[in-house]
Scaffold this active site. Structure first.
Site: not given
Ligand code: ADP
Ligand code: MG
Length: 310
Positions: A11-12, A127, A210, A272
């Site tokens: 998202g970023n 969702k 995704k 992820k």
């Molecule tokens: P994206 O839009 O890239 O999919 P998300 O917000 O869905 O981003 O996922 C990334 C976020 O997951 C990070 O910014 C962080 O805040 C969060 N996060 C949760 N658990 C962890 C972890 N164990 N280590 C690192 N980040 C984590």
């Molecule tokens: Mg995400």
């Protein structure tokens, strides 16, 4: 031969509205073209949460106010988001390539992803999407077959299921374009979910993660690396706690154990890690890297990020 990497943009990399997105993709394009100049062949996928939410909310709101405006099915909203994000990414990449004197065609593929008719997710839609409704409106929507849930005291919202991706419908044209050396943007927002009805594939109201679809894409393209770019430079255990520990490498075994221990938040880091396990574990030599956009080149050189390895 160049190493193929599938880049899953978070998202970023995109921002939350058209102005923000146009600005964000300029920076995203710089980082991606850096990877191309470093010698990688890139295939790009991306999220669409805020974008499909915005489109769905706009269409819902419009048809609530004006009955002449049709309700827009969720799959169509997903398709619109792929076009809208694809346009911005394509445009920004083309401009950045041109600036550096590189001539590589860039193309976005509207992508459908097959999901299982009997995926257990259909029993538990999770969702929330689109507009908020009153209780009375929610019962009307239920009568039309929508699943409605109360959302944290703010009203009722539709909820849609999140089934697993099985197959990328447009994989052959994607492969052709990739082997011709084109930069392909595909599987946006996890892909438009379709089910096989025997006679036809049919778009459905659901959201495919995704990261999981990107792992599928990377596998089907036989990429060497799945690069998941997000808001954090590394994955942590005890994330956000005083004893937090950033990880440089994670083996499949370690990742599975941490996953069981609940180290990765559902809906953000967990998908992820699941994507990483699916891709890294699918064939010898495959690896996954989770890092932030601005660290991508360094991380691919092994200097930072979290590598998920066999
Ligand atoms: P994206 O839009 O890239 O999919 P998300 O917000 O869905 O981003 O996922 C990334 C976020 O997951 C990070 O910014 C962080 O805040 C969060 N996060 C949760 N658990 C962890 C972890 N164990 N280590 C690192 N980040 C984590
Ligand atoms: Mg995400």
């Amino acid at each position: 031969m160049q190493e193929k990497i599938v880049i899953a943009l978070g998202g970023n990399a995109l921002g939350n509205n058209p102005e923000e997105q146009k600005e964000a993709v300029r920076n995203t394009a710089i980082n991606i073209v850096d990877l191309i100049e470093a010698g990688y062949q890139v295939i790009i996928s991306h999220g669409n949460g805020p974008q499909v939410g915005m489109i769905n909310l706009a269409m819902d709101t419009a048809s609530k106010i004006n009955k002449d405006i049709p309700e827009m099915p969720f799959a169509e909203c997903g398709a619109m988001s792929q076009g809208y994000i694809g346009f911005h990414l394509q445009n920004a990449l083309q401009n950045e390539l041109r600036k550096r004197g590189l001539s590589i065609p860039v193309v976005t593929i509207v992508t459908q992803v097959l999901v299982g008719k009997n995926d257990p997710a259909f029993q538990h839609p999770t969702k929330p999407v689109g507009a908020f409704y009153t209780e009375a409106e929610a019962s009307e929507m239920r009568a039309k077959g929508f699943v409605m849930k109360e959302d944290a005291g703010r009203g009722y919202r539709r909820v849609v299921p999140s089934p697993e991706p099985i197959e990328i419908v447009e994989i052959e044209p994607i492969k052709m374009l990739v082997s011709a050396g084109h930069i392909v943007i595909a599987v946006g927002g996890g892909g438009i979910p379709v089910v096989d009805k025997g006679e036809s594939l049919q778009g459905i109201s659901a959201v495919i993660d995704k990261d999981l679809s990107s792992a599928k894409l990377a596998g089907q393209l036989d990429a060497g690396t799945l690069l998941i770019l997000t808001a954090v430079e590394k994955v942590a255990i005890a994330y956000g706690k005083p004893e937090q520990q950033w990880l440089d490498r994670l083996t499949i075994k370690e990742a599975e154990k941490y996953m069981e221990d609940g180290e990765f938040a559902e809906g953000s880091m967990l998908p992820k890690i699941k994507a990483a396990l699916a891709f890294t574990g699918s064939k010898a030599g495959r690896k996954t890297l989770i890092t932030s956009l601005d660290k991508a080149v360094e991380a691919l050189q092994g200097k930072t990020g979290t590598w998920i390895i066999p």
